[in-house]
Scaffold this motif. Sequence first.
Motif: not given
Length: 419
Positions: A329-358
């Motif tokens: 919980t707390g700042d660590a949970a929010i930071s982890a969520y935001r980091i994964v959110q931003e990474a998935l957003s970059n994959i969708v916008k720029h990567a042109r990938a057919s497979r992604a893993s978290v």
Amino acid sequence: MTGVLGALAARVRLGTRGRLLAITLLPMLALCATLTWYHYQARQAEVQAELAERGRLLAAALVASSEISLMYGQFDELRATINGMLQTDSAIQRITLLDASRKPLLDVAARGDARPEARYYEAAVHKRLLYVTGGGNRNVGTMGYVQVRMTPSAMLLKARQRLQLELAVALAGLLACVALAWRMTSGFADSLQASMAAVRAADAEKRRLLQRVTSAVEDERKAIALEIHDELNATLIAVRLEAQQVATLAEGMAPAGTAAQVRDKAQTITRLALGLYNNGRSLVRRLRPEMLDMLGLQGALEEMVRQVGSSHPACHFVLKVEGDVGAITGDAAISAYRIVQEALSNIVKHARASRASVEVSRQGDVLHIRIGDNGVGFDPARTAAGVGLAGMCERVQALGGSFALDCASGTRIAIELPL
């Protein structure tokens, strides 16, 4: 950055002065050793050249004395002469007199265990015919040979003694340089320690400021999300209800054409209000993830990956969770969520990938996050880091974690967050 500072601090503690002295003195030692080796080899060559010259001169000098001894077969005087030479010159090891058929007639060796050279120096003793008329003489044959063997032992011993003296003087100078360098590096080491302490303090202050800014941003997002949820969405609901009542009242109006227009306008307002309400709900989820409060970090990540995967079917998203991630919980949970959110957003916008893993795993008090795709990747040296990537790094630094990026083939992000 914290890891780098820690390594630097450890090196400083292990002996900055020693390393500075090594940097300063090792080249000097190498230069001194090189010059000493060169001087020794040059002295060896000088000894060999001097022995060769003296051996040839000595053999030529003994030819005249040997001629008389060979003519009369008396070698006592020649032996005495050779013994005198051996006693006065320690570089002579052996002198041998041979007849014309190279049979030894006289062999005198120096006393001691001096090692002779493998080579020898030889001069021929010629038989001379003296002319009374016309003057001069002429060689008419060879009576014998004089062989001289030299030994470098005595000269090399003198060279070693001289070299030892030179090395002692050089070592004394080197020790003086070491003492001077040790004294000079004392102040530098202290100033470097102080600089490292200041850098560590600045890094800690930077992390505190980043954490405060991140917390302030999240608090402001939460406040805005609550404001939208409680005020704007409630107002939109009221507008939709009022528009529906207007449409109901318009059914009893006359004429019928005007009533139909009023009803259509009321239905349009209802649709617009509903669209604004849905946009507001989406904005609220982006500002403050409700799933994080309702389901915890693991459930929120699963819901996020599911939504992104359903919205972008061209790329297959996989989530793997290990350990007690939901309890974070707390700042660590929010930071982890935001980091994964931003990474998935970059994959969708720029990567042109057919497979992604978290991959998210908790090991003790450390949260490990691994995000990768098989997309086109990018070159960090040529492509400037975007705001999203910079924000991810700042979140990691604020919590004192580590961030690693690999873009050679696809993109892979490795993050460690202390809990």
